[in-house]
Design a protein around this motif. Structure first.
Motif, PDB file in Angstrom:
ATOM      1  N   ILE A 308     -52.360  46.071 -33.000  1.00  0.00           N
ATOM      2  CA  ILE A 308     -52.401  47.191 -32.062  1.00  0.00           C
ATOM      3  C   ILE A 308     -51.414  48.273 -32.494  1.00  0.00           C
ATOM      4  CG2 ILE A 308     -52.093  47.850 -29.644  1.00  0.00           C
ATOM      5  CD1 ILE A 308     -52.762  44.912 -28.944  1.00  0.00           C
ATOM      6  N   THR A 309     -50.214  47.871 -32.820  1.00  0.00           N
ATOM      7  CA  THR A 309     -49.177  48.724 -33.415  1.00  0.00           C
ATOM      8  C   THR A 309     -48.478  47.880 -34.478  1.00  0.00           C
ATOM      9  OG1 THR A 309     -47.297  48.082 -32.021  1.00  0.00           O
ATOM     10  CG2 THR A 309     -48.822  49.736 -31.108  1.00  0.00           C
ATOM     11  N   PRO A 310     -47.628  48.483 -35.305  1.00  0.00           N
ATOM     12  CA  PRO A 310     -46.910  47.666 -36.285  1.00  0.00           C
ATOM     13  C   PRO A 310     -46.053  46.560 -35.660  1.00  0.00           C
ATOM     14  CG  PRO A 310     -46.789  49.986 -36.888  1.00  0.00           C
ATOM     15  CD  PRO A 310     -47.410  49.933 -35.525  1.00  0.00           C
ATOM     16  N   LEU A 311     -45.747  46.685 -34.356  1.00  0.00           N
ATOM     17  CA  LEU A 311     -44.896  45.687 -33.700  1.00  0.00           C
ATOM     18  C   LEU A 311     -45.645  44.811 -32.701  1.00  0.00           C
ATOM     19  CD1 LEU A 311     -41.721  47.873 -32.984  1.00  0.00           C
ATOM     20  CD2 LEU A 311     -42.157  46.378 -34.949  1.00  0.00           C
ATOM     21  N   LEU A 312     -46.936  45.074 -32.498  1.00  0.00           N
ATOM     22  CA  LEU A 312     -47.691  44.348 -31.477  1.00  0.00           C
ATOM     23  C   LEU A 312     -49.032  43.913 -32.062  1.00  0.00           C
ATOM     24  CD1 LEU A 312     -47.718  43.459 -28.479  1.00  0.00           C
ATOM     25  CD2 LEU A 312     -48.860  45.626 -27.963  1.00  0.00           C
ATOM     26  N   LYS A 313     -49.291  42.599 -31.994  1.00  0.00           N
ATOM     27  CA  LYS A 313     -50.522  42.055 -32.563  1.00  0.00           C
ATOM     28  C   LYS A 313     -51.193  41.126 -31.556  1.00  0.00           C
ATOM     29  CE  LYS A 313     -50.288  38.947 -35.848  1.00  0.00           C
ATOM     30  NZ  LYS A 313     -50.092  38.318 -37.171  1.00  0.00           N
ATOM     31  N   TRP A 314     -52.522  41.180 -31.518  1.00  0.00           N
ATOM     32  CA  TRP A 314     -53.321  40.300 -30.653  1.00  0.00           C
ATOM     33  C   TRP A 314     -54.086  39.323 -31.531  1.00  0.00           C
ATOM     34  CZ3 TRP A 314     -58.781  40.702 -30.984  1.00  0.00           C
ATOM     35  CH2 TRP A 314     -59.485  39.870 -30.107  1.00  0.00           C
ATOM     36  N   THR A 315     -54.068  38.035 -31.169  1.00  0.00           N
ATOM     37  CA  THR A 315     -54.829  37.019 -31.897  1.00  0.00           C
ATOM     38  C   THR A 315     -55.577  36.145 -30.894  1.00  0.00           C
ATOM     39  OG1 THR A 315     -53.034  35.379 -31.918  1.00  0.00           O
ATOM     40  CG2 THR A 315     -53.117  36.929 -33.754  1.00  0.00           C
ATOM     41  N   THR A 316     -56.769  35.731 -31.271  1.00  0.00           N
ATOM     42  CA  THR A 316     -57.572  34.858 -30.416  1.00  0.00           C
ATOM     43  C   THR A 316     -58.324  33.845 -31.282  1.00  0.00           C
ATOM     44  OG1 THR A 316     -57.863  36.447 -28.617  1.00  0.00           O
ATOM     45  CG2 THR A 316     -59.507  34.726 -28.808  1.00  0.00           C
ATOM     46  N   TYR A 317     -58.262  32.589 -30.855  1.00  0.00           N
ATOM     47  CA  TYR A 317     -59.034  31.519 -31.470  1.00  0.00           C
ATOM     48  C   TYR A 317     -60.050  31.023 -30.438  1.00  0.00           C
ATOM     49  CZ  TYR A 317     -55.442  31.179 -35.122  1.00  0.00           C
ATOM     50  OH  TYR A 317     -54.576  31.439 -36.156  1.00  0.00           O
ATOM     51  N   LEU A 333     -50.643  37.518 -27.374  1.00  0.00           N
ATOM     52  CA  LEU A 333     -50.037  38.778 -27.792  1.00  0.00           C
ATOM     53  C   LEU A 333     -48.703  38.463 -28.452  1.00  0.00           C
ATOM     54  CD1 LEU A 333     -50.653  41.251 -24.823  1.00  0.00           C
ATOM     55  CD2 LEU A 333     -51.465  41.514 -27.177  1.00  0.00           C
ATOM     56  N   VAL A 334     -48.518  38.937 -29.679  1.00  0.00           N
ATOM     57  CA  VAL A 334     -47.288  38.705 -30.435  1.00  0.00           C
ATOM     58  C   VAL A 334     -46.563  40.034 -30.564  1.00  0.00           C
ATOM     59  CG1 VAL A 334     -46.305  37.817 -32.570  1.00  0.00           C
ATOM     60  CG2 VAL A 334     -48.453  36.850 -31.705  1.00  0.00           C
ATOM     61  N   TRP A 335     -45.375  40.106 -29.984  1.00  0.00           N
ATOM     62  CA  TRP A 335     -44.606  41.352 -29.924  1.00  0.00           C
ATOM     63  C   TRP A 335     -43.295  41.149 -30.673  1.00  0.00           C
ATOM     64  CZ3 TRP A 335     -42.029  43.433 -24.813  1.00  0.00           C
ATOM     65  CH2 TRP A 335     -41.466  44.685 -25.065  1.00  0.00           C
ATOM     66  N   SER A 336     -43.086  41.921 -31.714  1.00  0.00           N
ATOM     67  CA  SER A 336     -41.814  41.896 -32.457  1.00  0.00           C
ATOM     68  C   SER A 336     -40.825  42.787 -31.715  1.00  0.00           C
ATOM     69  CB  SER A 336     -42.026  42.389 -33.893  1.00  0.00           C
ATOM     70  OG  SER A 336     -42.886  41.535 -34.600  1.00  0.00           O
TER      71      SER A 336
END
Length: 374
Positions: A308-317, A333-336
């Motif tokens: 979504i942004t360089p610091l925010l990623k969405w993953t789904t299995y 949601l993985v937020w650095s």
């Protein structure tokens, strides 16, 4: 016994490191989970883990990989019948390099060696001894070849993989080829695991052949991986024969594609010849004990990741049991949030008819905070 093993390994690492300094690093993780136990009790669990890693060369041609975990569990999950049933279960490894040091009401402390291996290198030959990850296979959800460290389709901590106590001998045969031999003693005087693997590359295709006996199963298998344009393709197939029982086949076929927009997709099909088409034949006891990872025969898995942004990623299995039509989704949601610090919000949802594989799994909500240091 666990304390003795830990003391010997840590003592040896300390004394040898006086001549060659080791690289120290690690992580501190806090995981909060709300879910329901298999016994029907709603619970909250806080898992807090300090992992200290010592890696580096002890001497020319001699390297160490040591990872020590200290965990503190808090919450009313410790009062459930499920936790009482699993807390003292023997680990699958040969050595008991773990122990609990605190058990008081809603507080439980334990420590263990997550990895503890020495690697000796002589020319093009490596010998690795100790607790390690034997990384065979290419599957993201399932891997017919990864018998010693089996892949689970929806683990709570996807990056965590149980290590095997083994000796791994690898010889480089060329720039992209190698031959490997693994020997892993079995706990409680069971049949040891031993297998050979050849890996090579020709015309842009990576391929491996495996033969041997792993965890009581005679195995002959193959995996291939390549590119078709921008599409990555991979497959595995094995023939497995337990002594005293009928043999069966397993195979996996997968594909991966990364879009320029930041979206990545992966899909896998899996056939498990040891499974059952009929929910009445499901081995739920083996699933809870970790002896099996899938109960049915035919599965499909889909993975999606979007930056979504360089610091925010969405993953789904997402996983579908094609036999009983039950489904499972793990979305995060993985937020650095800072340097070497990740905050993860996740939910696991399971649906299906009564008696189906995923209908028996409880929904869960989790929050993870992990800080990496060096």
């Amino acid at each position: 016994m666990a304390a003795l093993v830990m003391g010997l390994v840590l003592g040896a690492a300390t004394s040898l490191a006086r001549a060659q300094p080791l690289e120290l690093s690690g992580s501190l993780k806090s995981l909060f989970l709300r879910s329901r136990a298999s016994t029907g009790e709603d619970y909250a669990l806080s898992l807090n883990r300090l992992r200290v890693e010592a890696k580096g060369n002890l001497a020319p041609g001699l390297a160490l990989d040591l990872q020590y975990d200290n965990e503190l569990l808090l919450g009313n999950y410790l009062d459930t019948g499920e936790f009482r049933a699993v807390k003292d279960r023997a680990p699958p490894q040969y050595w008991r390099a773990d122990a609990n040091y605190l058990e008081r009401g809603d507080v439980y402390g334990r420590h263990r060696l997550h990895r503890a291996a020495l690697m000796l290198t002589r020319g093009d030959v490596d010998l690795k001894l100790g607790r390690q990850r034997i990384a065979w296979g290419t599957g993201r959800f399932w891997s017919p070849l990864d018998i010693l460290n089996p892949v689970s389709p929806l683990p709570l901590e996807r990056e965590e993989r149980v290590g095997a106590d083994a000796a791994l001998l690898e010889a480089k045969l060329g720039p992209l080829s190698r031959a490997s031999l693994v020997y892993a003693p079995a706990p409680e005087r069971g049949s040891p695991s031993r297998a050979v693997q050849w890996h090579g590359n020709a015309a842009g295709v990576d391929a491996s052949l495996v033969a041997g006996r792993l965890l009581g199963l005679d195995i002959v298998g193959v995996d291939v991986a390549s590119q078709i344009g921008d599409l990555g393709v991979r497959a595995e197939a094995t023939r497995l024969d337990p002594r005293g029982g009928p043999g069966f086949n397993r195979w996996m076929a997968g594909a991966d594609y990364a879009f320029a927009s930041g979206l990545t997709l992966s899909a896998e099909l899996y056939y498990n010849g040891a499974g059952s088409k009929n929910p009445g034949g499901y081995d739920f006891t083996g699933l809870r004990a970790g002896r099996v990872t899938s109960l049915g025969k035919r599965y499909a898995g889909l993975f999606a990741s979007y930056e979504i942004t360089p610091l925010l990623k969405w993953t789904t299995y997402g996983v579908l049991n094609a036999d009983d039509r039950s489904r499972a989704v793990d979305s995060r949601l993985v937020w650095s949030i800072g340097p070497a610090t990740d905050l993860i919000f996740g939910v696991q949802l399971f649906t299906g008819s009564t008696g189906s594989e995923f209908a028996a799994s409880p929904n869960a909500v989790q929050v993870q905070l992990q800080w990496f240091f060096r």
